[in-house]
Design an enzyme around this catalytic site. Structure first.
Site, PDB file in Angstrom:
ATOM      1  CE  LYS A  62      -0.278  -0.325   5.013  1.00  0.00           C
ATOM      2  NZ  LYS A  62      -1.090  -0.816   6.136  1.00  0.00           N
ATOM      3  CE1 TYR A 118      13.923  31.117   3.212  1.00  0.00           C
ATOM      4  CE2 TYR A 118      14.054  28.741   2.834  1.00  0.00           C
ATOM      5  CZ  TYR A 118      13.870  30.029   2.354  1.00  0.00           C
ATOM      6  OH  TYR A 118      13.626  30.234   1.032  1.00  0.00           O
TER       7      TYR A 118
HETATM    8  C1  PLP Z   1      -0.256  -1.855   6.681  1.00  0.00           C
HETATM    9  C2  PLP Z   1      -0.799  -3.126   7.169  1.00  0.00           C
HETATM   10  C3  PLP Z   1       0.052  -4.207   7.438  1.00  0.00           C
HETATM   11  C4  PLP Z   1       1.559  -4.096   7.350  1.00  0.00           C
HETATM   12  O1  PLP Z   1       2.025  -3.482   8.516  1.00  0.00           O
HETATM   13  P1  PLP Z   1       3.611  -3.302   8.791  1.00  0.00           P
HETATM   14  O2  PLP Z   1       3.666  -2.754  10.154  1.00  0.00           O
HETATM   15  O3  PLP Z   1       4.093  -2.343   7.777  1.00  0.00           O
HETATM   16  O4  PLP Z   1       4.207  -4.649   8.641  1.00  0.00           O
HETATM   17  C5  PLP Z   1      -0.503  -5.407   7.828  1.00  0.00           C
HETATM   18  N1  PLP Z   1      -1.840  -5.527   7.955  1.00  0.00           N
HETATM   19  C6  PLP Z   1      -2.694  -4.507   7.716  1.00  0.00           C
HETATM   20  C7  PLP Z   1      -4.145  -4.700   7.896  1.00  0.00           C
HETATM   21  C8  PLP Z   1      -2.198  -3.285   7.337  1.00  0.00           C
HETATM   22  O5  PLP Z   1      -3.045  -2.268   7.108  1.00  0.00           O
END
Ligand code: PLP
Length: 369
Positions: free
Chosen positions: A35, A261
């Site tokens: 994702k 800055y």
């Molecule tokens: C993002 C997500 C993961 C992965 O989590 P990590 O901490 O990056 O390993 C697993 N399960 C769900 C439902 C998620 O939304």
């Protein structure tokens, strides 16, 4: 010539980290979580390095389409399920697996069953339970009813029990432990057959005993640690993204001169500083500290130094005083090989996840083996 900034992405590191996940919980299948543009790396850029996975978990149809367009024919899981009825057509067309986390999503599936003959038992559902995190999922007392309603639908083939932990990375006792959530989960599904999926990276890498079938590693695949007090290196993970740039300018400072800055850094002695082509518009965190008390680590020609002054849109400044050979054109590593993204994130008061996800699409990517 474009400015000399580049995110190198290593397919070998992805494949290695995937194998670390596999070995940590042997006998389980893997959803590689990609994702958020594969945690900032770009979905198309990471897929070749993750071909040994059993499936890809994405957030929505747009990401699922990207995975299918790459030629991947294996499982693809929609982590938040569908948002409207029209999404279901895509789910069938693209052969996606589906999280169902809310009553409304059950209703959409029931409605579809009434209006069409999509009853071939091909749909693979991940029924999500809220075992205490209070984000997505059915409350335990509503879980079995949802399960029964889904099972009654002709389109539904299998239902996997799913939940997500709030504190799988906790080093100390937390007010909601992974064990407590597991107990709620196990009690609720007792006697209801079906595979299970519960572990994110932190849960995969910790020592808690878990009875599960499908892992969901995300951050660990990219070589960043899910734990505050265990480094990626110590976990055997390799950095996938190395954010590289170069020195594009040099300034000589006298005592009392300030940098950038807000003038938050003041030279206390004669200093040489280098200007690096990387700023917050590239995804470098603007809140990374660069005042006199605290700096953020940076590598110049492979040597460790620190950022000075405030991060600007397109540039940062680094201390070259101890690096007399560094000059315009010297190689800079913002994070990745030789400097963990977690260390930079820690200095900036955040986590590796946020830095990786925030890499700007304007940064060119180059794939290395
Ligand atoms: C993002 C997500 C993961 C992965 O989590 P990590 O901490 O990056 O390993 C697993 N399960 C769900 C439902 C998620 O939304």
């Amino acid at each position: 010539m474009p400015r000399p900034i580049l995110a190198e992405i290593s397919h070998a590191a992805l494949a290695h980290n995937l194998e670390v996940a596999r070995r940590a919980r042997p006998g389980q299948k893997l959803w590689a979580v990609i994702k958020a543009r594969a945690y900032g790396h770009g979905i198309a850029h990471v897929l070749p390095g993750l071909q040994a996975t059993d499936g890809f978990a994405v957030l929505d149809i747009v990401e699922a389409v990207a995975v299918r367009e790459s030629g991947w024919r294996g499982p693809v899981l929609l982590l938040e399920g569908v948002f409207e009825a029209a999404d279901l057509e895509q789910v069938h067309a693209l052969k996606l697996d589906l999280v169902v986390h809310h009553e409304e999503q059950v209703r959409l599936l029931e409605q579809e069953a009434k209006s069409s003959a999509s009853g071939n038992g091909t749909l693979s559902i991940y029924l999500k339970m809220n075992s205490g995190m209070n984000r997505l999922g059915f409350a335990p007392r509503k879980y079995r009813a949802a399960h029964e309603r889904l099972q009654a639908l002709p389109a539904v083939g299998s239902i996997t029990h799913m939940t997500h932990f709030a504190n799988a990375d906790a080093e100390m006792m937390s007010s909601l432990s992974m064990r407590q959530q597991l107990q709620v989960f196990e009690q609720t599904i007792a006697g209801v057959p079906g595979p299970r999926s519960v572990c994110n990276s932190a849960a995969i890498l910790n020592s808690e005993a878990v009875n599960s079938d499908w892992l969901r590693p995300g951050i660990m695949l990219y070589g960043s640690s899910p734990f505050a007090h265990r480094s990626a290196d110590a976990l055997g993970l390799k950095p996938v993204m190395t954010l590289r740039s170069e020195i594009i300018g040099v300034q000589n400072l006298q005592p009392g001169d300030t940098v950038g800055y807000g003038s938050i850094y003041r030279a206390e002695q004669d200093m040489r500083i280098g200007i690096v082509a990387c700023g917050y518009a590239d995804g470098y965190p603007r809140h990374a500290p660069g005042d006199n008390r605290q700096g953020t680590p940076v590598l110049v020609d492979g040597q460790r130094t620190r950022m000075v002054g405030r991060v600007s849109m397109d540039m940062i400044a680094v201390d070259l005083t101890g690096l007399p050979n560094a000059n315009v054109g010297s190689a800079v590593t913002l994070w990745g090989q030789g400097l963990s993204v977690d260390e930079v994130a820690h200095a900036a008061g955040t986590i590796g996840y946020e830095l990786l996800c925030a890499l700007s699409p304007r940064v060119p990517v180059s794939i290395v083996a």
